[in-house]
Design an enzyme around this catalytic site. Structure first.
Site, short mmCIF file in Angstrom:
data_model
loop_
_atom_site.label_atom_id
_atom_site.label_comp_id
_atom_site.label_asym_id
_atom_site.label_seq_id
_atom_site.Cartn_x
_atom_site.Cartn_y
_atom_site.Cartn_z
N SER A 47 -10.87 0.34 3.64
CA SER A 47 -10.09 0.14 4.86
C SER A 47 -9.59 1.49 5.36
O SER A 47 -8.97 2.24 4.61
CB SER A 47 -8.88 -0.75 4.58
N ARG A 95 0.83 -1.22 0.00
CA ARG A 95 0.00 0.00 0.00
C ARG A 95 0.87 1.27 0.00
O ARG A 95 0.58 2.25 0.68
CB ARG A 95 -0.93 0.04 1.23
N GLU A 108 -4.89 4.70 6.26
CA GLU A 108 -4.62 4.46 4.83
C GLU A 108 -5.01 5.65 3.96
O GLU A 108 -4.22 6.11 3.14
CB GLU A 108 -5.34 3.19 4.38
P1 FAD Z 1 -8.48 9.59 -4.73
O1 FAD Z 1 -9.17 9.28 -3.46
O2 FAD Z 1 -9.09 10.57 -5.63
O3 FAD Z 1 -6.99 10.02 -4.39
C1 FAD Z 1 -6.22 9.28 -3.47
C2 FAD Z 1 -4.83 9.89 -3.41
O4 FAD Z 1 -4.15 9.69 -4.66
C3 FAD Z 1 -4.84 11.40 -3.18
O5 FAD Z 1 -3.72 11.74 -2.40
C4 FAD Z 1 -4.70 11.96 -4.58
O6 FAD Z 1 -4.11 13.26 -4.61
C5 FAD Z 1 -3.81 10.95 -5.24
N1 FAD Z 1 -4.03 10.83 -6.68
C6 FAD Z 1 -5.16 10.43 -7.29
N2 FAD Z 1 -4.99 10.39 -8.61
C7 FAD Z 1 -3.74 10.81 -8.85
C8 FAD Z 1 -2.95 10.99 -10.02
N3 FAD Z 1 -3.43 10.74 -11.24
N4 FAD Z 1 -1.68 11.44 -9.89
C9 FAD Z 1 -1.18 11.71 -8.67
N5 FAD Z 1 -1.86 11.55 -7.52
C10 FAD Z 1 -3.12 11.10 -7.62
N6 FAD Z 1 -7.85 0.12 -2.00
C11 FAD Z 1 -7.10 -0.99 -2.19
O7 FAD Z 1 -5.87 -0.90 -2.31
N7 FAD Z 1 -7.66 -2.23 -2.25
C12 FAD Z 1 -9.00 -2.42 -2.13
O8 FAD Z 1 -9.48 -3.55 -2.19
C13 FAD Z 1 -9.83 -1.26 -1.90
N8 FAD Z 1 -11.15 -1.40 -1.71
C14 FAD Z 1 -11.91 -0.30 -1.47
C15 FAD Z 1 -13.29 -0.47 -1.27
C16 FAD Z 1 -14.10 0.62 -1.02
C17 FAD Z 1 -15.58 0.42 -0.79
C18 FAD Z 1 -13.54 1.92 -1.00
C19 FAD Z 1 -14.42 3.12 -0.79
C20 FAD Z 1 -12.18 2.11 -1.19
C21 FAD Z 1 -11.35 0.99 -1.42
N9 FAD Z 1 -9.96 1.12 -1.63
C22 FAD Z 1 -9.19 0.00 -1.86
C23 FAD Z 1 -9.32 2.46 -1.57
C24 FAD Z 1 -9.38 3.23 -2.92
O9 FAD Z 1 -10.44 2.80 -3.71
C25 FAD Z 1 -8.09 3.09 -3.73
O10 FAD Z 1 -7.00 3.56 -2.99
C26 FAD Z 1 -8.15 3.85 -5.07
O11 FAD Z 1 -7.00 3.60 -5.83
C27 FAD Z 1 -8.31 5.36 -4.88
O12 FAD Z 1 -8.59 5.90 -6.15
P2 FAD Z 1 -9.22 7.34 -6.32
O13 FAD Z 1 -9.18 7.67 -7.76
O14 FAD Z 1 -10.56 7.37 -5.69
O15 FAD Z 1 -8.19 8.21 -5.51
P1 NAP Z 2 -10.20 -10.76 4.52
O1 NAP Z 2 -10.22 -11.67 3.32
O2 NAP Z 2 -11.27 -10.90 5.55
O3 NAP Z 2 -8.80 -10.84 5.22
C1 NAP Z 2 -8.52 -10.06 6.40
C2 NAP Z 2 -7.10 -9.57 6.32
O4 NAP Z 2 -6.26 -10.68 6.32
C3 NAP Z 2 -6.88 -8.80 5.05
O5 NAP Z 2 -6.58 -7.50 5.42
C4 NAP Z 2 -5.75 -9.52 4.32
O6 NAP Z 2 -4.62 -8.69 4.12
C5 NAP Z 2 -5.31 -10.61 5.28
N1 NAP Z 2 -5.26 -11.91 4.58
C6 NAP Z 2 -6.28 -12.79 4.39
N2 NAP Z 2 -5.83 -13.90 3.77
C7 NAP Z 2 -4.51 -13.71 3.55
C8 NAP Z 2 -3.50 -14.50 2.94
N3 NAP Z 2 -3.75 -15.71 2.43
N4 NAP Z 2 -2.25 -13.97 2.88
C9 NAP Z 2 -1.97 -12.77 3.37
N5 NAP Z 2 -2.90 -11.97 3.97
C10 NAP Z 2 -4.15 -12.44 4.05
O7 NAP Z 2 -10.20 -9.23 4.02
P2 NAP Z 2 -11.36 -8.30 3.48
O8 NAP Z 2 -11.53 -7.18 4.36
O9 NAP Z 2 -12.55 -9.14 3.09
O10 NAP Z 2 -10.70 -7.76 2.14
C11 NAP Z 2 -10.42 -8.64 1.08
C12 NAP Z 2 -9.32 -8.07 0.23
O11 NAP Z 2 -9.72 -6.81 -0.31
C13 NAP Z 2 -8.05 -7.81 1.03
O12 NAP Z 2 -6.94 -8.10 0.22
C14 NAP Z 2 -8.11 -6.32 1.33
O13 NAP Z 2 -6.83 -5.73 1.39
C15 NAP Z 2 -8.87 -5.79 0.13
N6 NAP Z 2 -9.65 -4.60 0.53
C16 NAP Z 2 -8.97 -3.43 0.68
C17 NAP Z 2 -9.65 -2.27 1.03
C18 NAP Z 2 -8.91 -0.97 1.13
O14 NAP Z 2 -9.55 0.06 1.21
N7 NAP Z 2 -7.61 -0.96 1.13
C19 NAP Z 2 -11.01 -2.31 1.25
C20 NAP Z 2 -11.66 -3.52 1.13
C21 NAP Z 2 -10.97 -4.67 0.76
P3 NAP Z 2 -4.45 -7.66 2.88
O15 NAP Z 2 -5.36 -6.52 3.21
O16 NAP Z 2 -3.00 -7.31 2.96
O17 NAP Z 2 -4.80 -8.35 1.62
#
Ligand code: FAD
Ligand code: NAP
Length: 338
Positions: A237, A165, A333
């Site tokens: 998250s 991340r 995050e």
């Molecule tokens: P924004 O929120 O618009 O921006 C985020 C940051 O990036 C800001 O600092 C912004 O300035 C910067 N930025 C955006 N675009 C650019 C660009 N083109 N150049 C330079 N800087 C830029 N994240 C995960 O990693 N895994 C997931 O599974 C995941 N699941 C999610 C589920 C939900 C329901 C929600 C609401 C969020 C989730 N996220 C997840 C977080 C998010 O969706 C991601 O981080 C996504 O990449 C953000 O994209 P955005 O365009 O909305 O970014």
């Molecule tokens: P989950 O499957 O319930 O798992 C809980 C946590 O355990 C996750 O954070 C995941 O880490 C870790 N995990 C589970 N199995 C793993 C494995 N085999 N090896 C290593 N790590 C493991 O998680 P969840 O909330 O339903 O989300 C599912 C996936 O979507 C995850 O990968 C999560 O990161 C992603 N997600 C991200 C966001 C976001 O905003 N960043 C939001 C929703 C979902 P990791 O998070 O490192 O994968």
């Protein structure tokens, strides 16, 4: 010349639905419009917020500057061989639409990253990841416009310094570049990653699941436990999974034998932040006008569309109690503005 809109309400442009106003908002569709928007901000001496889908930001208060939202569109095959296709995608494209497009065109690798909100340009910023796949596994290079000079620079995968991340754009080069396009190397023959138990279990009934089936399974699991931001505002998250030393884990295990951890390397482990928050008693709780999601305690929701400051107050309470109970610091995050 792009249109600069003064006193712009950002509530619909952030998935936490926080009410906040920007001094100026401007949508840009190409590099020239982006340069003009940057010049305006520089001339007026105003701070910048580069916006994609607003799904990973918390607006603590009104933004006293220029919000530049990337709206550039376009996908182009830039190279191809027997096994791979290199697809260059404009930063303003929607992430999930890109995943669907690749599957429709028999290009594989993004299926585990289905239904992540936001834009293509933001994906490298925090190296988005889900279900055992990180976007760094697919990115070969990206283009980014240097804010100071307006020059477009190419970054190789290695020079992006991707990590969990994290990337160079959140560290040494924070706020210095706007990502304008990303190039992905996609497979012509799928190589599925079913390492996450939830995904494996969902697909257990299928002999030889297709990448489409993987994408559908990911969508189904996500919809069953994550709140839809359109209905219940959230940013996914709220905290990163903390990475600690094995020695610290052994100490925690004496009190919490069921603590959830995953190996990172020979000396470090990743803890599930959701488990820590749950065990600290926060699942389903409400405080300061915001809520901890009952199906996944790592997600904070903002059902009453309260201010960013109130959501951050809940986050702070959670951080304090997890630190007090486990001695572990939860790092946020999403990025906080201003
Ligand atoms: P924004 O929120 O618009 O921006 C985020 C940051 O990036 C800001 O600092 C912004 O300035 C910067 N930025 C955006 N675009 C650019 C660009 N083109 N150049 C330079 N800087 C830029 N994240 C995960 O990693 N895994 C997931 O599974 C995941 N699941 C999610 C589920 C939900 C329901 C929600 C609401 C969020 C989730 N996220 C997840 C977080 C998010 O969706 C991601 O981080 C996504 O990449 C953000 O994209 P955005 O365009 O909305 O970014
Ligand atoms: P989950 O499957 O319930 O798992 C809980 C946590 O355990 C996750 O954070 C995941 O880490 C870790 N995990 C589970 N199995 C793993 C494995 N085999 N090896 C290593 N790590 C493991 O998680 P969840 O909330 O339903 O989300 C599912 C996936 O979507 C995850 O990968 C999560 O990161 C992603 N997600 C991200 C966001 C976001 O905003 N960043 C939001 C929703 C979902 P990791 O998070 O490192 O994968």
């Amino acid at each position: 010349m792009p249109l600069f809109l003064p006193h712009f309400n950002l509530q619909k442009l952030n998935t936490l639905a926080v009410p906040a106003v920007a001094n100026f908002y401007v949508a840009v569709h190409d590099d020239d419009e982006l340069r003009e928007a940057l010049t305006f901000a520089c001339t007026e001496n105003l701070p910048l917020l580069v916006l994609g889908g607003g799904s990973n930001i918390v607006l603590r208060a009104d933004f006293p500057g220029v919000v530049i939202q990337l709206k550039s569109q376009g996908k182009e095959v830039v190279a191809e061989d027997e096994h791979f296709v290199w697809l260059k995608v404009a930063a303003g494209e929607n992430w999930h639409h890109l995943v669907e497009y690749t599957l429709d065109n028999a290009l594989y690798g993004l299926e585990n990253l289905s239904l992540i909100p936001g834009s293509v340009g933001a994906a490298p910023i925090q190296n988005i990841g889900a279900y055992g796949v990180e976007v760094k596994d697919l990115i070969t290079e990206l283009s980014a416009l240097e804010i100071r000079s307006g020059i477009v620079v190419n970054f190789t995968n290695e020079s992006c310094r991707f990590d969990y991340r994290d990337s160079i754009f959140k560290q040494a080069l924070k706020d210095q570049y706007v990502i304008t396009s990303v190039t992905f190397r996609l497979r012509k023959t799928a190589q599925l990653n079913l390492s996450y138990p939830a995904l494996r279990d969902t697909l257990a009934g299928l002999d030889n699941p297709s990448p489409q089936a993987v994408s559908e399974a990911v969508i189904g699991i996500r919809q069953s436990k994550l709140p839809d931001p359109a209905l219940t505002p959230n940013v996914g998250s709220f905290f990163k999974n903390p990475i600690i030393n094995l020695a610290q884990l052994q100490v925690l295990r004496t009190t919490y034998p069921d603590i959830v951890s995953y190996p990172v390397d020979t000396v470090r482990v990743k803890l599930a932040a959701g488990w820590l928050i749950d065990r600290a008693g926060w699942r389903g709780k409400e405080a300061a006008g915001a809520k901890v999601h009952a199906q996944q305690a790592l997600v904070l929701t903002n059902p009453d569309r309260a201010s960013g400051a109130r959501v951050l107050a809940l986050a702070e309470l959670i951080q304090q109690s997890v630190r007090a109970q486990f001695g572990v610091t939860l790092e946020m995050e999403p990025r906080v503005y201003p």
